[in-house]
Design a protein around this motif. Structure first.
Motif, PDB file in Angstrom:
ATOM      1  N   THR A 170     -24.365   3.000  -9.869  1.00  0.00           N
ATOM      2  CA  THR A 170     -22.980   3.346  -9.577  1.00  0.00           C
ATOM      3  C   THR A 170     -22.169   2.098  -9.262  1.00  0.00           C
ATOM      4  O   THR A 170     -22.733   1.084  -8.833  1.00  0.00           O
ATOM      5  N   PRO A 171     -20.839   2.182  -9.470  1.00  0.00           N
ATOM      6  CA  PRO A 171     -20.070   3.288 -10.036  1.00  0.00           C
ATOM      7  C   PRO A 171     -20.072   3.243 -11.561  1.00  0.00           C
ATOM      8  O   PRO A 171     -20.180   2.180 -12.165  1.00  0.00           O
ATOM      9  N   PHE A 211     -19.663  -1.045  -4.160  1.00  0.00           N
ATOM     10  CA  PHE A 211     -18.651  -1.193  -5.203  1.00  0.00           C
ATOM     11  C   PHE A 211     -17.871   0.098  -5.416  1.00  0.00           C
ATOM     12  O   PHE A 211     -16.706   0.067  -5.821  1.00  0.00           O
ATOM     13  N   CYS A 212     -18.505   1.248  -5.127  1.00  0.00           N
ATOM     14  CA  CYS A 212     -17.764   2.513  -5.138  1.00  0.00           C
ATOM     15  C   CYS A 212     -16.705   2.493  -4.040  1.00  0.00           C
ATOM     16  O   CYS A 212     -15.573   2.946  -4.239  1.00  0.00           O
ATOM     17  N   GLY A 213     -17.086   1.965  -2.879  1.00  0.00           N
ATOM     18  CA  GLY A 213     -16.126   1.853  -1.787  1.00  0.00           C
ATOM     19  C   GLY A 213     -14.971   0.926  -2.134  1.00  0.00           C
ATOM     20  O   GLY A 213     -13.814   1.211  -1.804  1.00  0.00           O
ATOM     21  N   LYS A 214     -15.281  -0.158  -2.809  1.00  0.00           N
ATOM     22  CA  LYS A 214     -14.243  -1.090  -3.235  1.00  0.00           C
ATOM     23  C   LYS A 214     -13.263  -0.394  -4.174  1.00  0.00           C
ATOM     24  O   LYS A 214     -12.038  -0.538  -4.037  1.00  0.00           O
ATOM     25  N   GLU A 268      -8.457   3.098  -6.728  1.00  0.00           N
ATOM     26  CA  GLU A 268      -8.137   4.517  -6.854  1.00  0.00           C
ATOM     27  C   GLU A 268      -6.750   4.872  -6.330  1.00  0.00           C
ATOM     28  O   GLU A 268      -6.021   5.631  -6.998  1.00  0.00           O
ATOM     29  N   PRO A 269      -6.325   4.374  -5.169  1.00  0.00           N
ATOM     30  CA  PRO A 269      -4.977   4.719  -4.695  1.00  0.00           C
ATOM     31  C   PRO A 269      -3.876   4.317  -5.681  1.00  0.00           C
ATOM     32  O   PRO A 269      -2.880   5.038  -5.839  1.00  0.00           O
ATOM     33  N   GLU A 270      -4.060   3.175  -6.350  1.00  0.00           N
ATOM     34  CA  GLU A 270      -3.076   2.747  -7.349  1.00  0.00           C
ATOM     35  C   GLU A 270      -3.079   3.673  -8.557  1.00  0.00           C
ATOM     36  O   GLU A 270      -2.023   3.989  -9.117  1.00  0.00           O
ATOM     37  N   LEU A 271      -4.262   4.117  -8.956  1.00  0.00           N
ATOM     38  CA  LEU A 271      -4.342   5.052 -10.078  1.00  0.00           C
ATOM     39  C   LEU A 271      -3.682   6.382  -9.733  1.00  0.00           C
ATOM     40  O   LEU A 271      -3.031   7.001 -10.575  1.00  0.00           O
ATOM     41  N   VAL A 272      -3.845   6.807  -8.486  1.00  0.00           N
ATOM     42  CA  VAL A 272      -3.212   8.062  -8.055  1.00  0.00           C
ATOM     43  C   VAL A 272      -1.692   7.932  -8.105  1.00  0.00           C
ATOM     44  O   VAL A 272      -0.996   8.804  -8.652  1.00  0.00           O
ATOM     45  N   GLU A 275     -14.625   2.107   5.305  1.00  0.00           N
ATOM     46  CA  GLU A 275     -15.199   0.789   5.556  1.00  0.00           C
ATOM     47  C   GLU A 275     -16.567   0.718   4.902  1.00  0.00           C
ATOM     48  O   GLU A 275     -17.183   1.749   4.607  1.00  0.00           O
ATOM     49  N   GLU A 276     -17.018  -0.503   4.649  1.00  0.00           N
ATOM     50  CA  GLU A 276     -18.364  -0.676   4.097  1.00  0.00           C
ATOM     51  C   GLU A 276     -19.368  -0.482   5.232  1.00  0.00           C
ATOM     52  O   GLU A 276     -19.222  -1.055   6.310  1.00  0.00           O
TER      53      GLU A 276
END
Length: 250
Positions: free
Chosen positions: A218-219, A99-102, A108-112, A161-162
């Motif tokens: 996590t997360p 789920f951290c990877g997800k 995260e890229p959208e938040l950045v 990747e997972e």
């Protein structure tokens, strides 16, 4: 105040938070429910005797205690965004956590793009390995990459990747290859840094902070003083960031 007592006080503050901090008293203890992952942790958690009553801390004091967790170091290699951003998202994560990877790939890229690049948000990473030896090794490798200014590049490679958990995906050889792909210039130094006492201290500090809050899987995230548990939708993070930014402007 002894460190164990400070840790217990902070944990009590976390579980006592109401309103914007939702029902953390149960939710933090059960982080894995729903969209989070859950497993045992490898270090002994801080404990304390004769803790102070929760009632000693006012809501304002509780919020200040959580806001103070943001380190805001200008040259922190494990942080993205301006040190004086009005909102700080602290992320407690494990490189073997699906789920951290997800979150890393989708949210995260959208938040950045939406917040970090505009100076509204700062993201501060905390290594919180919970899935055993390979999680510990990956955390050390990420920290070591950061010592050469390539933490976030390593982060992206590791989460690209997972990967199957504890089956060699984060072996020493594969971590070195990830570091190479991430642009770490001195791979011998990278391996030395991974095994260093400084890496021990950095990981221990991050884990102790998480344990003190009651994080068990996590997360887990803090948006200023508001917890978000698990890989929630982008809208959940956006709402918390917008609210925190508005409060910071008052």
């Amino acid at each position: 105040m002894p460190s164990s007592l400070r840790a217990h006080r902070r944990r009590l503050l976390w579980t006592a938070m109401g309103g914007g901090a939702v029902a953390v008293v149960a939710a933090v203890a059960a982080l894995g429910a729903g969209s989070g992952s859950r497993d045992s942790v490898s270090r002994e958690r801080p404990t304390a005797t004769a803790p102070p009553p929760v009632s000693e801390a006012t809501p304002d004091a509780q919020e200040k205690s959580l806001l103070a967790l943001a380190r805001r170091k200008v040259k922190d290699p494990l942080a993205l965004g301006r040190a004086d951003a009005p909102v700080v998202l602290i992320a407690y994560e494990d490189f073997q956590c699906a789920f951290c990877g997800k979150f890393a790939r989708e949210t995260e890229p959208e938040l950045v793009r939406t917040y970090v690049d505009k100076g509204v948000l700062r993201i501060e990473w905390r290594n919180f390995p919970v899935f055993g030896a390979e999680s510990e090794q990956a955390a050390r490798a990420a920290w070591a990459a950061g010592q050469q200014g390539r933490f976030w590049q390593f982060h992206d490679v590791a989460y690209a990747e997972e990967r199957p958990r504890n089956q060699g995906s984060f072996s020493s050889a594969r971590l070195r290859e990830m570091a190479r792909k991430a642009g770490v210039a001195d791979l011998d130094r990278f391996e030395t840094d991974m095994k260093s006492g400084s890496a021990d201290a950095a990981l221990g500090k991050d884990q102790e902070e998480g344990y003190a809050l009651g994080v068990s899987s996590t997360p887990a995230f803090l948006v200023n003083a508001t917890p978000i548990l698990g890989a929630q939708p982008l809208s959940t993070f956006s709402a918390a960031i917008d609210k925190a930014a508005a409060e910071a402007r008052r």
